[in-house]
Design a protein around this motif. Structure first.
Motif, PDB file in Angstrom:
ATOM      1  N   ARG A  67       0.728  -1.297   0.001  1.00 50.86           N
ATOM      2  CA  ARG A  67       0.021   0.044  -0.102  1.00 50.86           C
ATOM      3  C   ARG A  67       0.697   1.106  -0.139  1.00 50.86           C
ATOM      4  NH1 ARG A  67       0.200  -1.681   5.245  1.00 50.86           N
ATOM      5  NH2 ARG A  67       0.852  -0.099   6.705  1.00 50.86           N
ATOM      6  N   GLY A  68       0.208   2.431  -0.515  1.00 55.00           N
ATOM      7  CA  GLY A  68       0.932   3.680  -0.372  1.00 55.00           C
ATOM      8  C   GLY A  68       1.358   3.983  -1.683  1.00 55.00           C
ATOM      9  N   PRO A  69       2.072   5.066  -1.846  1.00 53.04           N
ATOM     10  CA  PRO A  69       2.724   5.351  -2.979  1.00 53.04           C
ATOM     11  C   PRO A  69       3.460   4.352  -3.726  1.00 53.04           C
ATOM     12  CG  PRO A  69       3.095   7.333  -1.374  1.00 53.04           C
ATOM     13  CD  PRO A  69       2.481   6.258  -0.708  1.00 53.04           C
ATOM     14  N   HIS A  70       3.563   4.346  -4.953  1.00 57.33           N
ATOM     15  CA  HIS A  70       4.272   3.183  -5.716  1.00 57.33           C
ATOM     16  C   HIS A  70       5.289   3.690  -6.344  1.00 57.33           C
ATOM     17  CE1 HIS A  70       3.723  -1.010  -7.499  1.00 57.33           C
ATOM     18  NE2 HIS A  70       4.885  -0.729  -7.329  1.00 57.33           N
ATOM     19  N   LEU A  71       6.581   3.504  -6.360  1.00 56.99           N
ATOM     20  CA  LEU A  71       7.642   3.849  -7.067  1.00 56.99           C
ATOM     21  C   LEU A  71       8.394   2.759  -7.760  1.00 56.99           C
ATOM     22  CD1 LEU A  71       9.754   6.176  -7.819  1.00 56.99           C
ATOM     23  CD2 LEU A  71      11.208   5.566  -5.853  1.00 56.99           C
ATOM     24  N   GLY A 110       4.895   2.601   1.796  1.00 54.72           N
ATOM     25  CA  GLY A 110       4.895   2.547   0.222  1.00 54.72           C
ATOM     26  C   GLY A 110       5.501   1.383  -0.372  1.00 54.72           C
ATOM     27  N   ARG A 111       5.428   1.176  -1.377  1.00 51.54           N
ATOM     28  CA  ARG A 111       5.725   0.447  -2.462  1.00 51.54           C
ATOM     29  C   ARG A 111       6.946   0.650  -3.568  1.00 51.54           C
ATOM     30  NH1 ARG A 111      -0.136  -0.372  -4.927  1.00 51.54           N
ATOM     31  NH2 ARG A 111      -0.010   1.901  -4.624  1.00 51.54           N
ATOM     32  N   VAL A 112       7.573  -0.232  -3.504  1.00 51.80           N
ATOM     33  CA  VAL A 112       8.767  -0.178  -4.866  1.00 51.80           C
ATOM     34  C   VAL A 112       8.774  -1.625  -5.454  1.00 51.80           C
ATOM     35  CG1 VAL A 112      11.269  -0.136  -5.222  1.00 51.80           C
ATOM     36  CG2 VAL A 112      10.142   1.108  -3.092  1.00 51.80           C
ATOM     37  N   SER A 113       8.854  -0.985  -6.694  1.00 50.46           N
ATOM     38  CA  SER A 113       8.901  -2.246  -7.644  1.00 50.46           C
ATOM     39  C   SER A 113      10.163  -2.114  -8.723  1.00 50.46           C
ATOM     40  CB  SER A 113       7.597  -2.337  -8.732  1.00 50.46           C
ATOM     41  OG  SER A 113       6.525  -2.796  -8.044  1.00 50.46           O
ATOM     42  N   LEU A 114      10.850  -3.138  -9.121  1.00 53.29           N
ATOM     43  CA  LEU A 114      11.707  -3.154 -10.225  1.00 53.29           C
ATOM     44  C   LEU A 114      10.979  -3.848 -11.318  1.00 53.29           C
ATOM     45  CD1 LEU A 114      13.394  -3.105  -7.341  1.00 53.29           C
ATOM     46  CD2 LEU A 114      15.248  -3.388  -8.816  1.00 53.29           C
ATOM     47  N   LEU A 115      11.328  -3.268 -12.468  1.00 56.41           N
ATOM     48  CA  LEU A 115      10.977  -3.992 -13.871  1.00 56.41           C
ATOM     49  C   LEU A 115      11.967  -4.067 -14.684  1.00 56.41           C
ATOM     50  CD1 LEU A 115       8.634  -1.367 -13.345  1.00 56.41           C
ATOM     51  CD2 LEU A 115       7.267  -3.160 -14.665  1.00 56.41           C
ATOM     52  N   ILE A 116      12.796  -5.227 -14.716  1.00 54.31           N
ATOM     53  CA  ILE A 116      13.892  -5.634 -15.244  1.00 54.31           C
ATOM     54  C   ILE A 116      13.709  -6.320 -16.545  1.00 54.31           C
ATOM     55  CG2 ILE A 116      16.256  -6.226 -14.945  1.00 54.31           C
ATOM     56  CD1 ILE A 116      15.434  -4.008 -13.089  1.00 54.31           C
ATOM     57  N   THR A 117      14.136  -6.245 -17.680  1.00 55.88           N
ATOM     58  CA  THR A 117      14.163  -7.047 -18.957  1.00 55.88           C
ATOM     59  C   THR A 117      15.310  -7.288 -19.226  1.00 55.88           C
ATOM     60  OG1 THR A 117      13.152  -6.872 -21.251  1.00 55.88           O
ATOM     61  CG2 THR A 117      14.162  -4.804 -20.268  1.00 55.88           C
ATOM     62  N   GLU A 121      -2.094  -5.835 -15.518  1.00 54.94           N
ATOM     63  CA  GLU A 121      -3.013  -7.089 -15.410  1.00 54.94           C
ATOM     64  C   GLU A 121      -3.063  -7.649 -13.839  1.00 54.94           C
ATOM     65  OE1 GLU A 121      -1.536  -9.991 -18.168  1.00 54.94           O
ATOM     66  OE2 GLU A 121      -2.267  -8.780 -19.873  1.00 54.94           O
ATOM     67  N   ARG A 122      -1.983  -7.587 -13.385  1.00 62.12           N
ATOM     68  CA  ARG A 122      -1.755  -7.862 -11.802  1.00 62.12           C
ATOM     69  C   ARG A 122      -2.220  -6.866 -10.681  1.00 62.12           C
ATOM     70  NH1 ARG A 122       0.245 -11.142 -14.840  1.00 62.12           N
ATOM     71  NH2 ARG A 122       0.704 -13.468 -14.582  1.00 62.12           N
ATOM     72  N   GLY A 123      -2.846  -5.673 -11.406  1.00 60.49           N
ATOM     73  CA  GLY A 123      -3.324  -4.698 -10.359  1.00 60.49           C
ATOM     74  C   GLY A 123      -2.155  -3.613  -9.975  1.00 60.49           C
ATOM     75  N   HIS A 124      -0.775  -3.741 -10.449  1.00 63.15           N
ATOM     76  CA  HIS A 124      -0.078  -2.856 -10.131  1.00 63.15           C
ATOM     77  C   HIS A 124      -0.259  -1.392 -10.967  1.00 63.15           C
ATOM     78  CE1 HIS A 124       1.988  -5.683  -7.719  1.00 63.15           C
ATOM     79  NE2 HIS A 124       2.245  -6.721  -8.662  1.00 63.15           N
ATOM     80  N   ARG A 125      -0.212  -0.357 -10.240  1.00 67.30           N
ATOM     81  CA  ARG A 125      -0.169   0.884 -10.559  1.00 67.30           C
ATOM     82  C   ARG A 125       0.841   1.963 -10.177  1.00 67.30           C
ATOM     83  NH1 ARG A 125      -3.082  -1.806 -12.993  1.00 67.30           N
ATOM     84  NH2 ARG A 125      -5.305  -1.603 -13.630  1.00 67.30           N
ATOM     85  N   PHE A 126       1.516   2.418 -11.071  1.00 68.50           N
ATOM     86  CA  PHE A 126       2.960   2.986 -10.614  1.00 68.50           C
ATOM     87  C   PHE A 126       2.597   4.594 -10.616  1.00 68.50           C
ATOM     88  CE2 PHE A 126       4.004  -0.776 -13.178  1.00 68.50           C
ATOM     89  CZ  PHE A 126       4.567  -1.409 -11.882  1.00 68.50           C
ATOM     90  N   ASP A 127       3.009   5.180  -9.545  1.00 68.61           N
ATOM     91  CA  ASP A 127       2.978   6.753  -9.405  1.00 68.61           C
ATOM     92  C   ASP A 127       4.026   7.360 -10.114  1.00 68.61           C
ATOM     93  OD1 ASP A 127       0.556   6.770  -7.615  1.00 68.61           O
ATOM     94  OD2 ASP A 127       1.912   5.895  -6.403  1.00 68.61           O
ATOM     95  N   ALA A 128       5.475   6.816 -10.286  1.00 65.65           N
ATOM     96  CA  ALA A 128       6.395   7.325 -11.147  1.00 65.65           C
ATOM     97  C   ALA A 128       7.323   6.265 -11.259  1.00 65.65           C
ATOM     98  CB  ALA A 128       7.110   8.532 -10.163  1.00 65.65           C
ATOM     99  N   PHE A 159       9.395   9.615  -1.654  1.00 69.86           N
ATOM    100  CA  PHE A 159       8.399   9.074  -0.626  1.00 69.86           C
ATOM    101  C   PHE A 159       7.830  10.134   0.056  1.00 69.86           C
ATOM    102  CE2 PHE A 159       9.558   4.921  -1.733  1.00 69.86           C
ATOM    103  CZ  PHE A 159       8.288   4.253  -2.157  1.00 69.86           C
ATOM    104  N   ALA A 160       8.732  11.176   0.749  1.00 63.93           N
ATOM    105  CA  ALA A 160       8.556  12.270   1.687  1.00 63.93           C
ATOM    106  C   ALA A 160       7.492  13.269   0.765  1.00 63.93           C
ATOM    107  CB  ALA A 160       9.750  13.001   2.010  1.00 63.93           C
ATOM    108  N   ALA A 161       7.720  13.293  -0.073  1.00 66.13           N
ATOM    109  CA  ALA A 161       6.860  14.377  -1.077  1.00 66.13           C
ATOM    110  C   ALA A 161       5.530  13.600  -1.467  1.00 66.13           C
ATOM    111  CB  ALA A 161       7.708  14.692  -2.307  1.00 66.13           C
ATOM    112  N   ASN A 162       5.628  12.343  -1.525  1.00 62.01           N
ATOM    113  CA  ASN A 162       4.317  11.833  -1.649  1.00 62.01           C
ATOM    114  C   ASN A 162       3.508  11.143  -0.700  1.00 62.01           C
ATOM    115  OD1 ASN A 162       3.840  11.626  -5.025  1.00 62.01           O
ATOM    116  ND2 ASN A 162       6.005  11.813  -4.395  1.00 62.01           N
TER     117      ASN A 162
END
Length: 392
Positions: free
Chosen positions: A66-70, A132-139, A159-166, A388-391
């Motif tokens: 939960r929380g902002p997603h970077l 907050g949330r952090v994701s790595l998208l690595i190809t 499709e798995r419900g992830h929405r990124f804020d930045a 994260f502090a700004a969001n």
């Protein structure tokens, strides 16, 4: 207690030793997974396929619910090393000499990934990454055809419900020194293949043939002779460049029936892919009118990327502030250079790019200063905290 991957040089050494020449995974995603899971990341490694292209393994790693997603986007695939005899050290050895680590991918872009992971690890150790949330998208497909990589990985995440804020892309953005440039946009990219068809014949009897090579210069001039635009306040002018010419003819005494010429356009926000295709087709149609007895056609290549610009906001301010705080340099906000996978990310969230100094990328003896690895890690650590502090 498991030791967290707080040392960017150790992280990079492990990644460089993986021979992940595009599109091979080469153990790089496995090494990265071993770094991330002790920090609480859940890791998926989907393989995407498309007929006529190689299968590509990718990684989606997510921490938090939960929380902002970077998001952080990058690639572990690298270009081939070329002649290994041109290297001072084997290209996948991660050798260190005079304070620099050598290896294919050192700056493009295993180094950026290594630093971002180290920054996350330092924040986890401090207990500063609990909200907050952090994701790595690595190809493994950025240096390849870019079909089975980030573009499909983003759709997979959605499709798995992830929405990124930045999103931050860790490509090497700096030309000379760490802190030079943040990329806030990119020109678009459009590729095509023009084919002119005449009639085959013997070179001794040219009157019985129609040589398409005679028409080619006029067709090239029709596309390139008049500038596409003069540039904009945010982007340099669009440019069309011819990249290859081929007749498929290996006989010295034969006039070929057809000639094909490939081109690429790097275009600004004056155009979209659609309007630019229409303009090029218009120019080709005008050239055909002057090419009696010949046919001229164009085949469009995928993928097409439109130009984009990320507006000033919490993302750009957090990154620019972190860069200046840790390097003492006020970074230029730029749209220069080629394309990156940011062209796909921009359809999902605001995106910026910042990474290492790129002087040696794709060259023999690609290398990075160990001091730059530490500095970039500090920039990323400060950026993550600021964002994260700004969001909050």
């Amino acid at each position: 207690m498991t030791r967290l991957p707080t040392d960017p040089a150790a992280n990079l050494s492990a990644l460089i030793r993986c021979v992940s020449v595009t599109p091979a995974e080469g153990g790089a995603l496995t090494a990265l997974q071993a770094m991330l899971e002790p920090m609480g990341f859940s890791v998926e490694r989907p393989v995407f396929r498309q007929e006529g292209t190689p299968d590509v393994e990718n990684m989606l790693a997510v921490r938090g619910t939960r929380g902002p997603h970077l998001a952080f986007n990058g690639h572990t695939d690298v270009v081939p090393p070329g002649d290994e005899g041109d290297w001072r050290h084997p290209p996948f050895s991660a050798a260190v000499e005079d304070g620099e680590m050598f290896g294919r991918g050192a700056v493009d872009m295993k180094g950026g990934i290594a630093c971002f992971v180290a920054a996350l690890a330092r924040l986890v150790e401090k207990g500063a990454l609990e909200e907050g949330r952090v994701s790595l998208l690595i190809t493994g497909d950025e240096e390849g055809v870019a079909i089975n990589g980030t573009v499909k990985l983003l759709a997979h995440a959605a499709e798995r419900g992830h929405r990124f804020d930045a999103c931050l892309v860790g490509e090497p953005t700096n030309p000379d020194a760490l802190g030079d440039i943040i990329k806030i946009g990119r020109r678009g990219s459009l590729s095509g293949l023009v084919t002119i068809t005449g009639a085959q014949g013997h070179v001794a009897y040219p009157h019985r043939a129609r040589n398409p090579m005679r028409v080619l210069p006029a067709v090239m001039e029709a596309l390139q002779g008049v500038p596409l635009d003069e540039g904009t306040a945010d982007f340099q002018p669009s440019n069309l460049e011819w990249t290859s010419v081929d007749t498929g003819n290996r006989a010295a005494n034969v006039i070929a029936a057809r000639v094909s010429a490939a081109f690429n356009v790097r275009f600004n926000d004056v155009w979209t892919g659609e309007t630019l295709r229409a303009e090029i087709e218009r120019r080709l149609a005008a050239s055909v009118a002057q090419a009696d007895g010949f046919t001229v056609g164009v085949e469009w290549k995928e993928p097409v990327a439109d130009a984009f610009l990320t507006a000033e906001g919490p993302l750009t301010r957090a990154l620019a502030g972190a860069v200046e705080e840790e390097t003492g340099r006020r970074p230029e906000l730029s749209t220069s250079g080629g394309t990156s996978d940011a062209r796909f990310v921009k359809d999902f969230c605001p995106v910026v790019e910042f990474g290492l100094v790129g002087r040696t990328m794709h060259m023999a003896n690609e290398r990075v200063a160990l001091s730059d690895l530490e500095s970039l890690t500090r920039v990323y650590e400060t950026f993550i905290a600021r964002w994260f502090a700004a969001n909050a």
